[in-house]
Enzyme design. Structure first.
Site, mmCIF file in Angstrom:
data_model
loop_
_atom_site.group_PDB
_atom_site.id
_atom_site.type_symbol
_atom_site.label_atom_id
_atom_site.label_comp_id
_atom_site.label_asym_id
_atom_site.label_seq_id
_atom_site.Cartn_x
_atom_site.Cartn_y
_atom_site.Cartn_z
ATOM 1 N N CYS A 136 2.313 -8.049 -1.952
ATOM 2 C CA CYS A 136 2.798 -6.981 -1.072
ATOM 3 C C CYS A 136 3.864 -7.601 -0.174
ATOM 4 O O CYS A 136 4.510 -8.577 -0.550
ATOM 5 C CB CYS A 136 1.660 -6.365 -0.274
ATOM 6 S SG CYS A 136 0.768 -7.542 0.763
ATOM 7 N N VAL A 137 4.050 -7.075 1.012
ATOM 8 C CA VAL A 137 5.117 -7.552 1.885
ATOM 9 C C VAL A 137 4.881 -8.980 2.367
ATOM 10 O O VAL A 137 5.807 -9.770 2.499
ATOM 11 C CB VAL A 137 5.279 -6.609 3.103
ATOM 12 C CG1 VAL A 137 6.354 -7.126 4.047
ATOM 13 C CG2 VAL A 137 5.624 -5.205 2.628
#
Length: 484
Positions: free
Chosen positions: A27-28
């Site tokens: 993810c981020v």
């Protein structure tokens, strides 16, 4: 920041090797692993790797915190090192979900539904906060608001309010889209179904509860209430599940040549009748009961409720259960125009950030200092996972200190009946609080900042002195033995 193959190889070895990885995505900020056996993970070894800022397990996934931007490079190197094919977050979630029990799966489903619409809800909350500043009396002028003193700002305020309220007014449309997508149906049908439940020709559920006579459709002698479910969450969740199942059933049985003419119309027709006849009345009764219970709890035992909810909120985040309370917040806002829960929850964000910040001052580890600082800033802005999993839970006492601080601050908030809406957390969270409660809310925020910070530092010093005394005592004993 460059990422070396050696660092990534160390990560792979620390989580049990390539053979222990079912799927991996990112993810981020984090690498997300679906592992065969999480007991094979060497957490101490993992978190001593320079590239790693923390790790935790949640909802069947083992997640390694790398950092924004760097995680993309680490993911590419990891695929090269292991020779694995990349996976999407959805694939990793599906793989990880196989390990969850039924309750965990329910919590995960609610999270999957509400997380995609959170940006719209948070944006709406921030804009409502801006409007609160414009219309709140006594903030900048005695017994007057900004628009009272400067009437030319009234039009601006009304437009901001309209934009802010849109997400809450058409909430069933947002939830319908996200829920039907999660259940495997057509997102467009989910939007239509959600908007169908709030059609302008229907009397709102809240208004209907106050009426003695409710308009009805005569369905072959059977009366069906003409009630809409503006802002309600439970009706659209249940209707979305029914719609997705009906659509899937028809798609598997209707010939491709006539699916366009049959599947969508029949799906919406059946879902509509079921929603207005069964789901709507049943879920409205359940939702009303839940709302009344929460209102009674905070009305009669506010201090206790705030203390418990503020204290355990961090544990809810660890288990992923905090997402289920978003539905409860939205239900309260729809029913009574405010929520008691979100104002208390914000105290937990601040407290976890405060404990992480305190760790920056007490540790001599340069890597931990950097992680503590950046994660505390993140928590102060409403995202607590880096602070919790990267710092506080690792050392236990900062996490407990934060829970104590959040519990006390939550008690102050709830005792004073602080009301607000859902929106951003952390220090900017006051923007979602009704302006007449700002004074006591700032007091509670101060408690959430000071108590965890002081407790963390005091306990860290106590622990350090205890270890030093233990070393001194051990050294004295060795000296006596040598002398003898």
């Amino acid at each position: 920041m460059s990422v070396s193959k050696q660092s990534v190889q160390q990560i792979v070895e620390a989580i049990g090797g390539k053979d222990n990885i079912n799927r991996v995505a990112h993810c981020v900020t984090r690498l997300r692993f679906s592992l065969q056996d999480e007991d094979k993970v060497n957490v101490d070894e993992l978190e001593n790797i320079d590239l790693v800022k923390g790790s935790f397990s949640s909802n069947g996934q083992f997640q390694v915190v790398i950092g924004q931007g760097t995680v993309n490079k680490a993911y590419e190197v990891l695929l090269d090192v292991t020779g694995m094919d990349g996976s999407s977050k959805k694939e990793v979630k599906e793989e990880s979900a196989k390990k969850l029990n039924p309750f965990q799966r329910l919590v995960k489903v609610l999270g999957d539904i509400f997380i995609p619409i959170l940006p719209a809800i948070i944006t709406a909350g921030l804009l409502l906060g801006l409007n609160n500043i414009l219309v709140g009396e006594g903030i900048f002028f005695d017994n007057q608001s900004i628009i009272d003193v400067y009437p030319q700002w009234q039009g601006f305020s009304e437009i901001v309010n309209l934009i802010a309220n849109t997400a809450f007014t058409f909430l069933p449309g947002l939830v319908g889209w996200s829920a039907v997508t999660r259940f495997g149906g057509s997102p467009l049908l989910g939007i239509v179904m959600g908007l169908m439940l709030i059609h302008p020709s229907l009397m709102s559920a809240n208004e209907a509860l106050q009426q003695e006579v409710i308009p009805q459709w005569d369905l072959f002698g059977f009366g069906v209430n003409q009630i809409g479910y503006q802002g309600q969450v439970l009706p659209v969740l249940l209707a979305a599940y029914v719609l997705a199942k009906i659509e899937g059933f028809l798609k598997n049985r209707v010939h491709d040549s006539i699916q366009l003419l049959v599947v969508a119309p029949v799906t919406l027709l059946l879902t509509g009748f079921i929603a207005f006849i069964v789901i709507g009345p049943l879920s409205l009764a359940i939702g009303t009961g839940i709302t009344d219970a929460v209102m009674a709890l905070f009305g009669n035992y506010g201090g206790l409720a705030g203390f418990i909810y503020g204290g355990i909120n961090s544990l809810l985040v660890v288990t992923g259960m905090h997402h289920t309370f978003i539905a409860l917040d939205l239900q309260l806002i729809a029913a009574v125009g405010m929520t008691y829960l979100w104002p208390v929850r914000v105290m937990s964000n601040i407290a976890q950030g405060s404990s992480a910040l305190a760790m920056m001052f007490v540790t001599n580890n340069k890597k931990l200092k950097g992680t503590a600082l950046t994660s505390s800033i993140s928590a102060f802005l409403g995202v607590t996972e880096p602070a919790m999993f990267g710092v506080n839970i690792r050392f236990k006492f900062p996490f407990i200190s934060a829970m104590i601080g959040a519990a006390i601050a939550g008690m102050v908030v709830a005792m004073n009946g602080v009301e607000g809406t859902i929106g951003i957390g952390g220090l900017p969270g006051f923007l979602n609080i009704f302006t007449q409660f700002w004074g006591v809310y700032f007091l509670a925020m101060g408690i959430a900042l000071i108590v965890p910070f002081v407790l963390t530092i005091v306990y860290a010093k106590y622990k350090e002195n205890k270890e030093n005394n233990s070393k001194t005592s051990s050294s004295n004993k060795n000296s006596k033995k040598q002398a003898a």
